[in-house]
Design a protein around this motif. Structure first.
Motif, PDB file in Angstrom:
ATOM      1  N   HIS A 268      35.584  41.785  39.677  1.00 44.89           N
ATOM      2  CA  HIS A 268      35.004  43.131  39.692  1.00 44.89           C
ATOM      3  C   HIS A 268      35.003  43.732  38.289  1.00 44.89           C
ATOM      4  O   HIS A 268      33.995  44.295  37.840  1.00 44.89           O
ATOM      5  N   ALA A 269      36.110  43.593  37.570  1.00 45.46           N
ATOM      6  CA  ALA A 269      36.203  44.134  36.208  1.00 45.46           C
ATOM      7  C   ALA A 269      35.165  43.476  35.293  1.00 45.46           C
ATOM      8  O   ALA A 269      34.544  44.164  34.463  1.00 45.46           O
ATOM      9  N   LEU A 270      34.965  42.166  35.430  1.00 48.29           N
ATOM     10  CA  LEU A 270      33.964  41.470  34.617  1.00 48.29           C
ATOM     11  C   LEU A 270      32.566  42.013  34.919  1.00 48.29           C
ATOM     12  O   LEU A 270      31.792  42.301  34.002  1.00 48.29           O
ATOM     13  N   LEU A 271      32.238  42.158  36.182  1.00 46.11           N
ATOM     14  CA  LEU A 271      30.916  42.669  36.549  1.00 46.11           C
ATOM     15  C   LEU A 271      30.712  44.090  36.028  1.00 46.11           C
ATOM     16  O   LEU A 271      29.632  44.433  35.526  1.00 46.11           O
ATOM     17  N   GLU A 272      31.745  44.918  36.119  1.00 38.61           N
ATOM     18  CA  GLU A 272      31.658  46.283  35.592  1.00 38.61           C
ATOM     19  C   GLU A 272      31.438  46.263  34.077  1.00 38.61           C
ATOM     20  O   GLU A 272      30.633  47.027  33.541  1.00 38.61           O
ATOM     21  N   GLU A 273      32.164  45.377  33.372  1.00 36.16           N
ATOM     22  CA  GLU A 273      32.042  45.266  31.913  1.00 36.16           C
ATOM     23  C   GLU A 273      30.644  44.812  31.516  1.00 36.16           C
ATOM     24  O   GLU A 273      30.027  45.380  30.611  1.00 36.16           O
ATOM     25  N   VAL A 274      30.145  43.792  32.192  1.00 34.50           N
ATOM     26  CA  VAL A 274      28.873  43.187  31.796  1.00 34.50           C
ATOM     27  C   VAL A 274      27.681  44.053  32.185  1.00 34.50           C
ATOM     28  O   VAL A 274      26.779  44.274  31.386  1.00 34.50           O
ATOM     29  N   PHE A 275      27.670  44.553  33.403  1.00 35.86           N
ATOM     30  CA  PHE A 275      26.497  45.294  33.868  1.00 35.86           C
ATOM     31  C   PHE A 275      26.568  46.773  33.528  1.00 35.86           C
ATOM     32  O   PHE A 275      25.543  47.409  33.370  1.00 35.86           O
ATOM     33  N   ASN A 276      27.781  47.318  33.443  1.00 35.31           N
ATOM     34  CA  ASN A 276      27.991  48.672  32.949  1.00 35.31           C
ATOM     35  C   ASN A 276      27.026  49.690  33.565  1.00 35.31           C
ATOM     36  O   ASN A 276      26.536  50.571  32.882  1.00 35.31           O
ATOM     37  N   ASP A 277      26.721  49.494  34.871  1.00 34.47           N
ATOM     38  CA  ASP A 277      25.780  50.415  35.503  1.00 34.47           C
ATOM     39  C   ASP A 277      26.400  51.171  36.675  1.00 34.47           C
ATOM     40  O   ASP A 277      25.744  51.981  37.318  1.00 34.47           O
ATOM     41  N   GLY A 278      27.666  50.879  36.951  1.00 33.50           N
ATOM     42  CA  GLY A 278      28.350  51.567  38.024  1.00 33.50           C
ATOM     43  C   GLY A 278      27.840  51.238  39.419  1.00 33.50           C
ATOM     44  O   GLY A 278      28.293  51.824  40.398  1.00 33.50           O
ATOM     45  N   ALA A 279      26.908  50.282  39.515  1.00 33.10           N
ATOM     46  CA  ALA A 279      26.273  49.982  40.802  1.00 33.10           C
ATOM     47  C   ALA A 279      27.241  49.387  41.814  1.00 33.10           C
ATOM     48  O   ALA A 279      27.045  49.540  43.017  1.00 33.10           O
ATOM     49  N   ASP A 280      28.262  48.715  41.327  1.00 35.42           N
ATOM     50  CA  ASP A 280      29.199  48.082  42.256  1.00 35.42           C
ATOM     51  C   ASP A 280      30.213  49.069  42.819  1.00 35.42           C
ATOM     52  O   ASP A 280      30.826  48.810  43.841  1.00 35.42           O
ATOM     53  N   GLY A 281      30.420  50.180  42.146  1.00 37.11           N
ATOM     54  CA  GLY A 281      31.373  51.178  42.615  1.00 37.11           C
ATOM     55  C   GLY A 281      32.808  50.735  42.389  1.00 37.11           C
ATOM     56  O   GLY A 281      33.083  49.731  41.734  1.00 37.11           O
ATOM     57  N   ALA A 282      33.708  51.493  42.952  1.00 40.58           N
ATOM     58  CA  ALA A 282      35.132  51.208  42.812  1.00 40.58           C
ATOM     59  C   ALA A 282      35.482  49.904  43.514  1.00 40.58           C
ATOM     60  O   ALA A 282      34.831  49.512  44.488  1.00 40.58           O
ATOM     61  N   PHE A 283      36.525  49.255  43.047  1.00 43.94           N
ATOM     62  CA  PHE A 283      36.945  47.980  43.620  1.00 43.94           C
ATOM     63  C   PHE A 283      37.152  48.084  45.131  1.00 43.94           C
ATOM     64  O   PHE A 283      36.728  47.209  45.888  1.00 43.94           O
ATOM     65  N   ASP A 284      37.796  49.165  45.567  1.00 40.74           N
ATOM     66  CA  ASP A 284      38.109  49.310  46.987  1.00 40.74           C
ATOM     67  C   ASP A 284      36.864  49.470  47.864  1.00 40.74           C
ATOM     68  O   ASP A 284      36.934  49.262  49.075  1.00 40.74           O
ATOM     69  N   ASP A 285      35.739  49.820  47.259  1.00 45.29           N
ATOM     70  CA  ASP A 285      34.464  49.845  47.985  1.00 45.29           C
ATOM     71  C   ASP A 285      33.742  48.504  47.849  1.00 45.29           C
ATOM     72  O   ASP A 285      33.151  48.002  48.792  1.00 45.29           O
ATOM     73  N   TRP A 286      33.792  47.946  46.649  1.00 45.38           N
ATOM     74  CA  TRP A 286      33.061  46.719  46.325  1.00 45.38           C
ATOM     75  C   TRP A 286      33.609  45.507  47.078  1.00 45.38           C
ATOM     76  O   TRP A 286      32.840  44.762  47.690  1.00 45.38           O
ATOM     77  N   TRP A 287      34.922  45.282  47.040  1.00 41.09           N
ATOM     78  CA  TRP A 287      35.485  44.058  47.594  1.00 41.09           C
ATOM     79  C   TRP A 287      35.224  43.907  49.092  1.00 41.09           C
ATOM     80  O   TRP A 287      34.778  42.838  49.524  1.00 41.09           O
ATOM     81  N   PRO A 288      35.441  44.929  49.924  1.00 39.52           N
ATOM     82  CA  PRO A 288      35.111  44.763  51.347  1.00 39.52           C
ATOM     83  C   PRO A 288      33.618  44.484  51.576  1.00 39.52           C
ATOM     84  O   PRO A 288      33.258  43.722  52.473  1.00 39.52           O
ATOM     85  N   ARG A 289      32.780  45.093  50.755  1.00 33.30           N
ATOM     86  CA  ARG A 289      31.332  44.874  50.884  1.00 33.30           C
ATOM     87  C   ARG A 289      30.970  43.426  50.549  1.00 33.30           C
ATOM     88  O   ARG A 289      30.173  42.790  51.248  1.00 33.30           O
ATOM     89  N   ILE A 290      31.565  42.877  49.487  1.00 35.57           N
ATOM     90  CA  ILE A 290      31.271  41.498  49.083  1.00 35.57           C
ATOM     91  C   ILE A 290      31.912  40.508  50.055  1.00 35.57           C
ATOM     92  O   ILE A 290      31.245  39.644  50.619  1.00 35.57           O
ATOM     93  N   SER A 291      33.212  40.634  50.246  1.00 39.08           N
ATOM     94  CA  SER A 291      33.932  39.646  51.066  1.00 39.08           C
ATOM     95  C   SER A 291      33.518  39.706  52.530  1.00 39.08           C
ATOM     96  O   SER A 291      33.636  38.706  53.245  1.00 39.08           O
ATOM     97  N   GLY A 292      33.018  40.852  52.971  1.00 40.09           N
ATOM     98  CA  GLY A 292      32.594  40.985  54.356  1.00 40.09           C
ATOM     99  C   GLY A 292      31.137  40.626  54.594  1.00 40.09           C
ATOM    100  O   GLY A 292      30.670  40.635  55.729  1.00 40.09           O
ATOM    101  N   ASP A 293      30.415  40.295  53.527  1.00 38.69           N
ATOM    102  CA  ASP A 293      29.003  39.955  53.672  1.00 38.69           C
ATOM    103  C   ASP A 293      28.872  38.583  54.324  1.00 38.69           C
ATOM    104  O   ASP A 293      29.597  37.645  53.976  1.00 38.69           O
ATOM    105  N   ALA A 294      27.942  38.450  55.256  1.00 37.17           N
ATOM    106  CA  ALA A 294      27.737  37.187  55.970  1.00 37.17           C
ATOM    107  C   ALA A 294      27.378  36.047  55.024  1.00 37.17           C
ATOM    108  O   ALA A 294      27.627  34.879  55.341  1.00 37.17           O
ATOM    109  N   GLU A 295      26.828  36.365  53.858  1.00 36.42           N
ATOM    110  CA  GLU A 295      26.443  35.320  52.905  1.00 36.42           C
ATOM    111  C   GLU A 295      27.537  34.999  51.878  1.00 36.42           C
ATOM    112  O   GLU A 295      27.337  34.138  51.028  1.00 36.42           O
ATOM    113  N   PHE A 296      28.659  35.678  51.943  1.00 37.35           N
ATOM    114  CA  PHE A 296      29.736  35.404  50.989  1.00 37.35           C
ATOM    115  C   PHE A 296      30.495  34.146  51.386  1.00 37.35           C
ATOM    116  O   PHE A 296      30.880  33.973  52.537  1.00 37.35           O
TER     117      PHE A 296
END
Length: 165
Positions: free
Chosen positions: A48-76
């Motif tokens: 998450h920190a790498l994506l925030e550093e590289v994309f620097n657009d805030g689109a992923d949101g806070a880790f506690d929002d991002w991780w459940p969204r990613i890990s819970g995705d059917a395609e993950f």
């Protein structure tokens, strides 16, 4: 490049690219001092920190929002998240892919650019999906805001396709 295929309408200069996996594929060359390994749960915050550093657009949101969204995705699938670690044990780059053969995120830390990490990651992605029986790999990028990545994808033989795929 960063989001789910078809998640929202393309922005100006966004393009969807595809690599056919029936072409001859070249094995990745990992730069000296860097190793590739698969994602483990303990890597989630560093990714998450790498994506925030590289994309620097805030689109992923806070880790506690991002991780459940990613890990819970059917395609993950953690076996489709490839990490490159530098000689100090730090995350230098990552390719996070969806099971549909879509590269959701390709990111190389600014301090690790210029070594061929992005190219090696993409070559690894191509071989992995070919081994899984996929016919192609797709991604979305922006030709203007992400011109260096666009040039890399062109060099790797990726070609523009319609948004619908």
């Amino acid at each position: 490049m960063h989001e789910k295929s078809g998640a929202r309408p393309p922005a100006p200069n966004d393009i969807r690219l595809r690599k056919s996996l029936d072409d001859a594929l070249t094995a990745p060359h990992w730069p000296e001092g860097f190793v590739m390994r698969l994602f483990e749960h303990r890597d989630a915050q560093a990714l998450h920190a790498l994506l925030e550093e590289v994309f620097n657009d805030g689109a992923d949101g806070a880790f506690d929002d991002w991780w459940p969204r990613i890990s819970g995705d059917a395609e993950f699938d953690p076996d489709l998240c490839f990490l490159v670690i530098d000689g100090k044990g730090l995350l230098a780059g990552a390719a996070l892919c969806w099971t549909s053969g879509f590269v959701k995120d390709l990111a190389v830390h600014p301090d690790s650019r210029g070594h061929g990490i992005g190219e090696a990651l993409m070559r690894h992605v191509f071989l992995t999906f070919r081994d899984r029986g996929a016919a192609h790999v797709d991604l979305k990028t922006n030709m203007v805001n992400n011109a260096a990545a666009f040039r890399l994808y062109e060099r790797l033989g990726m070609i523009p396709i319609a948004w619908e795929g």
